[in-house]
Design a protein around this motif. Structure first.
Motif, mmCIF file in Angstrom:
data_model
loop_
_atom_site.group_PDB
_atom_site.id
_atom_site.type_symbol
_atom_site.label_atom_id
_atom_site.label_comp_id
_atom_site.label_asym_id
_atom_site.label_seq_id
_atom_site.Cartn_x
_atom_site.Cartn_y
_atom_site.Cartn_z
ATOM 1 N N LYS A 1 0.802 -1.435 0.087
ATOM 2 C CA LYS A 1 0.111 0.095 0.163
ATOM 3 C C LYS A 1 0.838 1.261 0.181
ATOM 4 O O LYS A 1 1.709 1.260 0.501
ATOM 5 C CB LYS A 1 -1.384 -0.221 1.186
ATOM 6 N N GLY A 2 0.137 2.472 -0.346
ATOM 7 C CA GLY A 2 0.711 3.744 -0.691
ATOM 8 C C GLY A 2 2.102 3.515 -1.084
ATOM 9 O O GLY A 2 2.499 3.284 -2.186
ATOM 10 N N SER A 3 3.441 4.467 -0.484
ATOM 11 C CA SER A 3 4.542 4.353 -1.043
ATOM 12 C C SER A 3 5.762 3.699 -1.329
ATOM 13 O O SER A 3 6.353 3.479 -1.575
ATOM 14 C CB SER A 3 5.212 5.771 -0.659
ATOM 15 N N PHE A 4 5.361 2.316 -0.768
ATOM 16 C CA PHE A 4 6.286 1.200 0.249
ATOM 17 C C PHE A 4 6.116 0.543 -1.815
ATOM 18 O O PHE A 4 5.032 0.539 -2.206
ATOM 19 C CB PHE A 4 5.069 -0.050 0.906
ATOM 20 N N ASN A 5 7.453 -0.153 -2.182
ATOM 21 C CA ASN A 5 7.352 -0.593 -4.095
ATOM 22 C C ASN A 5 7.504 -1.789 -3.996
ATOM 23 O O ASN A 5 8.410 -2.391 -3.095
ATOM 24 C CB ASN A 5 8.127 -0.099 -4.724
ATOM 25 N N SER A 6 6.784 -2.627 -4.017
ATOM 26 C CA SER A 6 6.725 -4.226 -3.921
ATOM 27 C C SER A 6 7.877 -4.790 -4.799
ATOM 28 O O SER A 6 9.044 -6.505 -3.996
ATOM 29 C CB SER A 6 5.348 -4.773 -4.379
ATOM 30 N N GLN A 7 8.116 -3.978 -5.672
ATOM 31 C CA GLN A 7 10.063 -4.882 -6.421
ATOM 32 C C GLN A 7 10.069 -4.220 -5.461
ATOM 33 O O GLN A 7 11.947 -4.807 -5.512
ATOM 34 C CB GLN A 7 9.224 -3.667 -7.826
ATOM 35 N N TRP A 8 10.624 -3.172 -4.693
ATOM 36 C CA TRP A 8 11.659 -3.562 -3.663
ATOM 37 C C TRP A 8 12.127 -4.605 -3.138
ATOM 38 O O TRP A 8 13.911 -5.804 -2.506
ATOM 39 C CB TRP A 8 11.432 -2.727 -2.575
ATOM 40 N N VAL A 9 10.704 -5.903 -3.146
ATOM 41 C CA VAL A 9 11.424 -6.920 -2.609
ATOM 42 C C VAL A 9 12.082 -7.454 -3.434
ATOM 43 O O VAL A 9 12.584 -8.667 -3.472
ATOM 44 C CB VAL A 9 10.172 -7.192 -1.266
ATOM 45 N N ALA A 10 11.245 -8.113 -4.341
ATOM 46 C CA ALA A 10 10.964 -8.794 -5.989
ATOM 47 C C ALA A 10 12.354 -9.445 -6.017
ATOM 48 O O ALA A 10 12.840 -10.068 -6.787
ATOM 49 C CB ALA A 10 9.663 -8.380 -6.740
ATOM 50 N N GLY A 11 12.759 -7.723 -6.735
ATOM 51 C CA GLY A 11 13.907 -7.780 -7.608
ATOM 52 C C GLY A 11 15.681 -8.213 -7.129
ATOM 53 O O GLY A 11 15.637 -8.840 -7.626
ATOM 54 N N PRO A 12 15.711 -7.991 -5.661
ATOM 55 C CA PRO A 12 17.043 -8.767 -5.467
ATOM 56 C C PRO A 12 16.724 -10.605 -5.563
ATOM 57 O O PRO A 12 17.988 -11.272 -5.376
ATOM 58 C CB PRO A 12 17.118 -8.468 -4.026
ATOM 59 N N TYR A 13 15.697 -10.668 -5.961
ATOM 60 C CA TYR A 13 15.483 -12.695 -5.729
ATOM 61 C C TYR A 13 15.188 -12.694 -7.251
ATOM 62 O O TYR A 13 14.446 -13.280 -7.747
ATOM 63 C CB TYR A 13 14.268 -12.848 -5.573
#
Length: 135
Positions: A83-95
């Motif tokens: 939600k909001g300003s948190f970008n889910s790709q910050w978590v998915a990208g490193p994996y």
């Protein structure tokens, strides 16, 4: 009524089992659910598991939802919603995963405990990056 109140009993059983795995992390800002591979025997379509993610994401104070689906021994597909300003790709990208700002995913291997710990560190870093904006 046919559209909204017409769930197969298998879907309700799946919701019961998976919501029973609900954990909150990082002071209630992250909701984590886990689905064991044996639940595949319930013969549900993939779209029906989205209700789990939506329910967990609706918890007051939760900014990020993780849904671990066991696809093999110590092998998982992880769906992230934010939600909001948190970008889910910050978590998915490193994996090696990807997606969109508020919906992403990836595959990973290892012990569930170790993976949750690693992923929560990434989320904590992202939440610190944006401050308290998402609540």
């Amino acid at each position: 009524d046919l559209l909204f109140n017409n769930n197969p009993v298998e879907k309700i059983r799946m919701l019961q089992r998976v919501l029973g795995t609900l954990e909150l992390g990082l002071g209630g800002r992250v909701a984590i659910n886990f689905q064991r591979s044996f639940l595949d025997q319930l013969q549900l379509r993939e779209v029906e598991t989205e209700d789990i993610i939506a329910l967990a994401r609706s918890i007051r104070g939760v900014d990020v939802t993780l849904f671990f689906k066991e696809i093999g021994e110590e092998s998982y597909r992880v769906s992230i919603r934010s939600k909001g300003s948190f970008n889910s790709q910050w978590v998915a990208g490193p994996y090696g995963g990807g997606g969109h700002e508020h919906a992403a995913g990836f595959f990973c291997h290892g012990s569930l405990g170790m993976l949750k710990e690693e992923i929560l560190k990434l989320i904590d870093s992202g939440l610190n990056r944006i401050g308290g904006e998402t609540r």
